[in-house]
Design an enzyme around this catalytic site. Structure first.
Site: not given
Length: 630
Positions: A282, A366, A394
């Site tokens: 990344k 979540e 969610r």
């Protein structure tokens, strides 16, 4: 600026003819292009720098105008957009009227589906694969999912279903050991141990093709297969993905275009569920992003040479929330903090450092975060679960089933509530008021300033009568910096006799501005601030509002289930006569991307628009009264 290969008109069709040296050159040009543009517009940087080679390989092997390519979350799709005709639009990336920072089918046929939330790509991809088969069509379906998104439970539901279906499908696992903050959990550890060489896979395919040509070969292949499984079980750690029905290929260097292409072609030929494990870095190619990928995941405008933002960082509601929680935790050892892969985004970074035993980052999960929070509260802890409003959606079932029915006293910090701006429709927090106000026993607080946020959080951790939530915006406070909490459901900020403006949270600033403008036109304007959005309107509040005869409610949420709708309904049911009621909200549409101020103006939520609408309503009222008296 000219970029050489990147400026050619035949992208991406020419990718297949490029040599390795040219591919490396193109990757360098794309990284420079990303830096040049994201440094001017802001956006997702480190994640996009990490997948340049992978995206080129995908476009070299697939035709995305036919084949379906899905990027999970979508914050790594910039190279894909560059390669599919949107390079010249990057000057307006994430701007009002410009291109989205995520996949958006209305933008291009190359965007297979809308994205913005994590862990859903494999489910959607499997649906597309089933549709292809049932309709007798011929195209490939590829889902690119990061190891961070793979911490979400929905991804495993999809892997389990897709593997069992045997439907041809390719899942590319982009493993950079990061989501936004560093990955956590058993899945992250599992990926570090998977090692199957591409050369082994290629040899297996070649041997199978030879043996398939004869009956002797068929018997030999069966024997080899049995022997292979026995040997593999002894010397290799079995891949969880293979147990789910996927053929596992990799890991492969995610910065070697040709090596990735080799595995993509093998997977394409297999005609079955295949998972390709790609190892990437990344922030690749930009030293600051490589060293601090979490800091450069999502960036505002910055100086490329120094890596520093052009605007100095200031405090905001998230950091103030985190600071106050740390203060409270010093004297209350039962306070714990829970988040879903967003410790820095929710202001919990300092808490995680000071109280690591009381801090829980569950990854992009979540539903699990809320249910776990409920379990902690049931057993006597004071857990505070901080989630973005758009991601709290969610966990709606958990809020009802695991929290509200049993009246569990959890504390929710709902970050990024209301309009968030450049991330657009998938990230605006415009649904929380509507769905939380429907839950019996839920208490929903709306601080308008840092002082009120601190006071409401102190009240929340002492609250034992069911679940309680605080919703607060992205960014900092406005001109209103006062503290009118003290446990009151609603307060009057200024008195008036002609119009009553009602609002809450950060939108109170627009109400106060509108009141000033109306007063300048001779309209006596009252302003009422709602602190508890789930409380019933008191008789005194209704009496005060009705005395003005005109009321306008200003809120940065959807119309359905909002405070404005509830107030209008209450006035009607109690047969309280009003000259007129005006409701200002985000309409019933998905808000576009753009700066927050631009979105306010788009929906006529800004103080100027509110004042103008109220003045027009008053003028229309006078005209109607004049006509009726003739």
């Amino acid at each position: 600026m000219r970029y050489g290969l990147l400026d050619r008109d035949d992208l991406p069709s020419m990718l297949g003819s490029l040599t390795k040296e040219q591919l490396d050159e193109l990757c360098g040009e794309i990284r420079q292009f990303l830096l040049d543009h994201v440094s001017q517009t802001g956006g997702h940087l480190a994640s996009n720098l990490g997948v340049v080679e992978l995206t080129i390989a995908l476009h070299r092997c697939f035709d995305t105008s036919r084949d379906r390519l899905l990027f999970d979350v979508g914050h790594q799709c910039y190279t894909h957009k560059i390669l599919t005709g949107r390079k010249d639009a990057f000057g307006q990336l994430r701007q009002f009227g410009g291109i989205s920072g995520f996949l958006k089918p209305s933008e291009s046929i190359h965007d297979a589906c809308i994205t913005g939330h994590a862990s859903s790509s494999i489910s959607v991809a499997q649906g597309m694969a089933h549709a292809r088969t049932l309709l007798g069509e011929d195209y490939s379906v590829v889902a690119v999912i990061g190891d961070g998104a793979l911490s979400g439970g929905m991804a495993y539901e999809a892997l389990n279903s897709a593997g069992a279906s045997k439907e041809p499908l390719i899942v590319v696992l982009n493993d950079n050991n990061m989501s936004i903050d560093k990955n956590v959990g058993a899945m992250s550890r599992h990926l570090q141990h998977l090692r199957v060489q591409p050369e082994y896979i290629r040899m297996k395919q070649d041997v199978k093709q030879v043996l398939d040509r004869s009956r002797v070969g068929e018997r030999a292949a069966n024997w080899i297969s049995r022997s292979k499984r026995a040997v593999k079980s002894m010397v290799l750690q079995c891949s969880m993905f293979e147990q789910m029905g996927f053929t596992y290929l990799g890991p492969v260097d995610g910065h070697d275009v040709l090596a990735i292409c080799d595995l993509l072609q093998i997977a394409k030929d297999m005609k079955k569920p295949v998972l390709i494990h790609v190892k990437t870095k990344k922030g690749k190619g930009y030293s600051y992003a490589e060293q601090q990928p979490n800091k450069y995941h999502g960036v505002s405008k910055f100086n490329i040479a120094t890596g520093q933002p052009l605007k100095k960082a200031v405090t905001n509601f998230s950091t103030e929330f985190g600071k106050e929680l740390v203060r409270l935790a010093k004297t209350n050892p039962k306070i714990c903090a829970i988040t879903a892969a967003m410790p820095s985004g929710t202001g919990l970074g300092t808490f995680s450092q000071l109280y690591p035993q009381r801090f829980f980052d569950v990854g992009i999960a979540e539903e699990h975060a809320v249910a776990m929070t409920a379990g902690m509260a049931k057993q006597g802890l004071r857990p505070v679960c901080a989630l973005y409003s758009t991601f709290l959606q969610r966990a709606y079932d958990q809020l009802i089933h695991d929290v509200a029915i049993d009246h569990v006293p959890i504390v929710l910090g709902i970050d990024r509530a209301g309009i968030v701006g450049e991330d657009g429709a998938t990230h605006n927090g415009v649904f929380d008021v509507g769905f939380l106000r429907q839950i019996p026993g839920m208490t929903l607080l709306a601080p308008s300033s840092y002082a009120e946020l601190r006071g409401m959080l102190r009240s929340a951790v002492q609250h034992t009568d069911g679940p309680i939530a605080l919703r607060y915006p992205r960014g900092g406070e406005g001109a209103y910096t006062e503290d009118h909490w003290q446990g009151q459901a609603a307060v009057c900020l200024r008195e008036g006799t002609d119009v009553a403006l009602v609002s809450y949270g950060i939108m109170i600033n627009e109400a106060l501005q509108a009141a000033e403008l109306l007063e300048a036109h001779g309209v006596s304007t009252a302003v009422y601030k709602i602190n508890i959005l789930t409380a019933a309107f008191s008789d005194e509040f209704l009496r005060q509002v009705s005395q003005c005869g005109r009321v306008a409610v200003i809120e940065d949420v959807m119309h359905a289930g909002g405070v404005g709708q509830a107030l209008a309904e209450t006035l009607a049911l109690q047969q309280i006569q009003m000259n007129w009621i005006r409701l200002f909200h985000t309409d019933s549409s998905f808000a576009p991307q753009g700066a927050v101020r631009q979105i306010y103006e788009y929906y006529h939520l800004d103080g100027n628009a509110v004042a103008k609408t109220c003045l027009e309503a008053i003028q229309h009222e006078k005209e109607e009264t004049g006509r009726s008296s003739i």
